[in-house]
Design a protein around this motif. Structure first.
Motif, short mmCIF file in Angstrom:
data_model
loop_
_atom_site.label_atom_id
_atom_site.label_comp_id
_atom_site.label_asym_id
_atom_site.label_seq_id
_atom_site.Cartn_x
_atom_site.Cartn_y
_atom_site.Cartn_z
N GLU A 1 0.83 -1.21 0.00
CA GLU A 1 0.00 0.00 0.00
C GLU A 1 0.86 1.26 0.00
OE1 GLU A 1 -2.66 -0.40 3.32
OE2 GLU A 1 -3.72 -2.08 2.39
N ALA A 2 1.94 1.26 0.79
CA ALA A 2 2.84 2.41 0.82
C ALA A 2 3.52 2.60 -0.53
CB ALA A 2 3.88 2.24 1.93
N ALA A 3 3.90 1.50 -1.18
CA ALA A 3 4.50 1.59 -2.52
C ALA A 3 3.49 2.14 -3.51
CB ALA A 3 5.02 0.23 -2.97
N GLY A 4 2.23 1.78 -3.36
CA GLY A 4 1.18 2.32 -4.23
C GLY A 4 1.03 3.81 -4.07
N THR A 5 1.13 4.29 -2.85
CA THR A 5 1.06 5.74 -2.60
C THR A 5 2.28 6.43 -3.20
OG1 THR A 5 -0.20 5.38 -0.57
CG2 THR A 5 0.93 7.50 -0.80
N ALA A 6 3.47 5.85 -3.02
CA ALA A 6 4.68 6.43 -3.61
C ALA A 6 4.58 6.43 -5.13
CB ALA A 6 5.92 5.65 -3.15
N ARG A 7 4.05 5.35 -5.69
CA ARG A 7 3.88 5.26 -7.14
C ARG A 7 2.96 6.37 -7.65
NH1 ARG A 7 1.44 0.28 -7.77
NH2 ARG A 7 -0.52 1.34 -7.43
N ALA A 8 1.85 6.58 -6.97
CA ALA A 8 0.88 7.60 -7.38
C ALA A 8 1.48 9.00 -7.36
CB ALA A 8 -0.35 7.54 -6.49
N ASP A 9 2.43 9.21 -6.46
CA ASP A 9 3.06 10.53 -6.31
C ASP A 9 4.43 10.61 -6.98
OD1 ASP A 9 0.88 11.38 -4.82
OD2 ASP A 9 1.83 10.89 -2.90
N ASN A 10 4.86 9.53 -7.66
CA ASN A 10 6.23 9.47 -8.21
C ASN A 10 7.23 9.86 -7.14
OD1 ASN A 10 5.33 8.60 -10.65
ND2 ASN A 10 5.65 10.52 -11.71
N ALA A 11 7.12 9.23 -5.99
CA ALA A 11 7.91 9.60 -4.82
C ALA A 11 8.85 8.47 -4.41
CB ALA A 11 6.99 9.94 -3.66
N VAL A 12 9.72 8.79 -3.47
CA VAL A 12 10.62 7.81 -2.85
C VAL A 12 9.86 7.18 -1.68
CG1 VAL A 12 12.76 7.52 -1.54
CG2 VAL A 12 12.70 9.05 -3.52
N LEU A 13 9.94 5.88 -1.56
CA LEU A 13 9.33 5.13 -0.48
C LEU A 13 10.34 4.99 0.65
CD1 LEU A 13 7.05 3.30 0.68
CD2 LEU A 13 8.14 1.41 -0.56
N VAL A 14 9.93 5.32 1.87
CA VAL A 14 10.79 5.15 3.04
C VAL A 14 10.18 4.04 3.90
CG1 VAL A 14 11.77 6.22 5.10
CG2 VAL A 14 11.49 7.56 3.00
N VAL A 15 10.99 3.02 4.20
CA VAL A 15 10.53 1.86 4.97
C VAL A 15 11.45 1.71 6.18
CG1 VAL A 15 10.20 -0.65 4.93
CG2 VAL A 15 9.74 0.69 2.87
N ALA A 16 10.85 1.52 7.35
CA ALA A 16 11.64 1.24 8.56
C ALA A 16 11.24 -0.14 9.08
CB ALA A 16 11.39 2.30 9.62
N LEU A 17 12.20 -1.02 9.20
CA LEU A 17 11.97 -2.36 9.75
C LEU A 17 12.74 -2.45 11.06
CD1 LEU A 17 12.42 -4.48 6.48
CD2 LEU A 17 10.29 -3.63 7.51
N LEU A 18 12.01 -2.41 12.15
CA LEU A 18 12.60 -2.42 13.49
C LEU A 18 12.06 -3.62 14.23
CD1 LEU A 18 11.85 1.35 14.21
CD2 LEU A 18 13.87 0.38 13.12
N GLY A 19 12.92 -4.45 14.74
CA GLY A 19 12.46 -5.62 15.48
C GLY A 19 13.41 -6.78 15.32
N HIS A 20 12.84 -7.96 15.16
CA HIS A 20 13.64 -9.17 15.10
C HIS A 20 13.81 -9.66 13.66
CE1 HIS A 20 13.70 -9.55 19.42
NE2 HIS A 20 12.40 -9.36 19.43
N GLY A 21 14.97 -10.18 13.37
CA GLY A 21 15.25 -10.76 12.08
C GLY A 21 16.23 -11.91 12.23
N PHE A 22 16.34 -12.72 11.21
CA PHE A 22 17.29 -13.83 11.25
C PHE A 22 17.79 -14.12 9.84
CE2 PHE A 22 13.20 -15.86 10.53
CZ PHE A 22 13.47 -16.82 9.56
N THR A 23 18.92 -14.78 9.78
CA THR A 23 19.44 -15.30 8.53
C THR A 23 19.48 -16.82 8.67
OG1 THR A 23 21.71 -15.03 9.29
CG2 THR A 23 20.82 -13.26 7.94
N PRO A 24 18.94 -17.55 7.70
CA PRO A 24 18.97 -19.01 7.79
C PRO A 24 20.41 -19.52 7.77
CG PRO A 24 17.42 -18.28 6.09
CD PRO A 24 18.22 -17.08 6.52
N PRO A 25 20.64 -20.71 8.31
CA PRO A 25 21.99 -21.28 8.30
C PRO A 25 22.56 -21.35 6.87
CG PRO A 25 20.52 -22.61 9.65
CD PRO A 25 19.67 -21.59 8.95
N GLN A 26 23.80 -21.01 6.74
CA GLN A 26 24.53 -21.05 5.47
C GLN A 26 23.97 -20.08 4.43
OE1 GLN A 26 27.33 -22.91 5.53
NE2 GLN A 26 26.72 -23.44 7.61
#
Length: 92
Positions: A7-32
């Motif tokens: 939805e945020a990308a759709g708004t940025a698309r409609a405005d020809n704008a830059v999308l800003v995304v913040a991902l705060l929390g937990h993450g992981f990388t699978p083994p290997q």
């Protein structure tokens, strides 16, 4: 979370704008692997099906026609897994 970014990308698309995304929390990388997965409600560590592939999500957002770019702020465990490939989307 995917819906919110879409939805945020759709708004940025409609405005020809830059999308800003913040991902705060937990993450992981699978083994290997070095890809970062962002944990959302119901995610379990190590289950890539229950989490969001950050690189893929951001690549899809930046490749959306009309989105002029994506700025991502990522503060998770293993955040370096979110570093884009040098080739990246849109040829770098």
């Amino acid at each position: 979370m995917r819906r919110a970014v879409r939805e945020a990308a759709g708004t940025a698309r409609a405005d020809n704008a830059v999308l800003v995304v913040a991902l705060l929390g937990h993450g992981f990388t699978p083994p290997q692997q070095s890809e970062l997965y962002y944990m959302v409600a119901g995610s379990t560590t190590g289950s890539t099906l229950s989490a969001v592939n950050v690189g893929q999500l951001l690549a899809e957002a930046v490749d959306e026609p009309g989105v002029e770019g994506v700025i991502a702020v990522i503060d998770t465990c293993h955040a370096t897994g979110a570093m884009p490939d040098r080739a990246g989307s849109r040829a770098g």
